[in-house]
Every structure is written in C-alpha cells, then in structure tokens.
Design a protein around this motif. Structure first.
Motif, mmCIF file in Angstrom:
data_model
loop_
_atom_site.group_PDB
_atom_site.id
_atom_site.type_symbol
_atom_site.label_atom_id
_atom_site.label_comp_id
_atom_site.label_asym_id
_atom_site.label_seq_id
_atom_site.Cartn_x
_atom_site.Cartn_y
_atom_site.Cartn_z
ATOM 1 N N TYR A 9 72.830 86.341 30.673
ATOM 2 C CA TYR A 9 74.079 85.867 30.421
ATOM 3 C C TYR A 9 74.893 84.678 31.423
ATOM 4 N N GLN A 10 75.011 84.683 32.460
ATOM 5 C CA GLN A 10 75.983 83.877 33.396
ATOM 6 C C GLN A 10 74.969 83.355 34.503
ATOM 7 N N ASP A 11 74.237 81.850 34.672
ATOM 8 C CA ASP A 11 73.463 81.737 35.712
ATOM 9 C C ASP A 11 74.041 81.658 36.827
ATOM 10 N N ASP A 12 75.498 81.285 36.589
ATOM 11 C CA ASP A 12 76.227 81.040 38.643
ATOM 12 C C ASP A 12 76.562 82.500 39.253
ATOM 13 N N LYS A 13 75.940 83.170 38.660
ATOM 14 C CA LYS A 13 76.181 84.708 39.103
ATOM 15 C C LYS A 13 74.819 85.408 39.146
ATOM 16 N N ALA A 14 73.875 86.126 40.409
ATOM 17 C CA ALA A 14 73.156 87.056 40.618
ATOM 18 C C ALA A 14 73.347 88.064 41.130
ATOM 19 N N ASP A 15 72.372 89.281 40.968
ATOM 20 C CA ASP A 15 72.826 90.366 42.096
ATOM 21 C C ASP A 15 72.047 90.411 43.517
#
Length: 145
Positions: free
Chosen positions: A84-90
C-alpha cells in the motif's frame, strides 16, 4: 521504595549478542522483498535506503532488530516492500560484509554496487571525478595578478 521485580537491568540485556560469530545460511530475496543499500540513518528506528530497483525508500527497522543489530550507512539490507506504500519499506535482515560479497558474486547485486564503502554511492552514480576541486596557475598568471 518499590522493589525491583524484573530479571535484571541493562547489563543483562547487553550480553545477548554472542551468536554473531557463527556462520548463518545466506538468505535470498523472495516475492515482495528487495535488496537495498543504506544511504543514511535518520534516527527513531528509520533509515533511508536505495533499493536495487532504483527506488529510494524510507525503511523502518523492525522491533526484533532494533537496538540489537546495528545498521550503518553503506550496509546491504533486505527490505520487505509494502503493498500500500511504495515509498516505504521494512528492514528484514542486515547482511554481514562477507554475505554481501557472496550476494554480489552470485549476481543478486549489480556490479556497480560498492560494498566496502562507508557511504553508499554505487547506486546513485553521482561521481564527478573530483577534477573541479582546485585550479593550477602558471608563473605568468601569478605575475599578472
């Protein structure tokens, strides 16, 4: 004064990192995961990383790694992408330097990735060459001034 009912203080927590020396199995990326190189640490359990696909993402260090696995600029990490968020990751995993060299040897990382640098610069290609740093003057030029 209240009694301490815990199992110990910060010195007890400090001695848990003894299993770093032994070899672990090399983990490759799966669906929904990507390799990345840390550009800079932002604090609050976050870092900015450039993924191998060329996207710059804000990465969140998960709780299992927070304050146990130290991540610095230039490290190779495995990140889990968000639907749902392409500019964030874990951040899922930090690769040790020898594991990162193996990944590069297996062709998982591109050839232009710099592994041994403190600052990640192999992905951005912003190298100017350093030729503009100083100017050379002849003796005649100095006499004119």
């Amino acid at each position: 004064m209240p009694k301490n009912k815990g199992k110990g203080g910060k010195n007890r927590k400090r001695g848990k990192n003894e299993a770093d020396d032994e070899k672990r199995e090399l983990v490759f990326k799966e669906d929904g995961q990507e390799y990345a190189q840390v550009l800079r640490m932002l604090g609050n359990g976050r870092c900015e990383a450039t993924c191998i696909d060329g996207t710059k993402r804000l990465c969140h260090i998960r709780g299992k790694m927070h304050k146990k696995v130290w991540i610095a600029a230039g490290d190779i990490i495995l990140v889990g992408l968000r639907d749902y968020q392409d500019d964030k990751a874990d951040v899922i995993l930090k690769y040790m330097p020898d594991e990162a060299r193996l990944l590069k040897a297996y062709g998982e990382l591109p050839e232009n990735t710099r592994l041994n640098e403190g600052i990640a610069g192999g992905i951005d290609d912003e190298d100017d060459g350093g030729a503009d740093d100083y100017l050379e003057f002849e003796d005649e030029d100095i006499d004119k001034i």
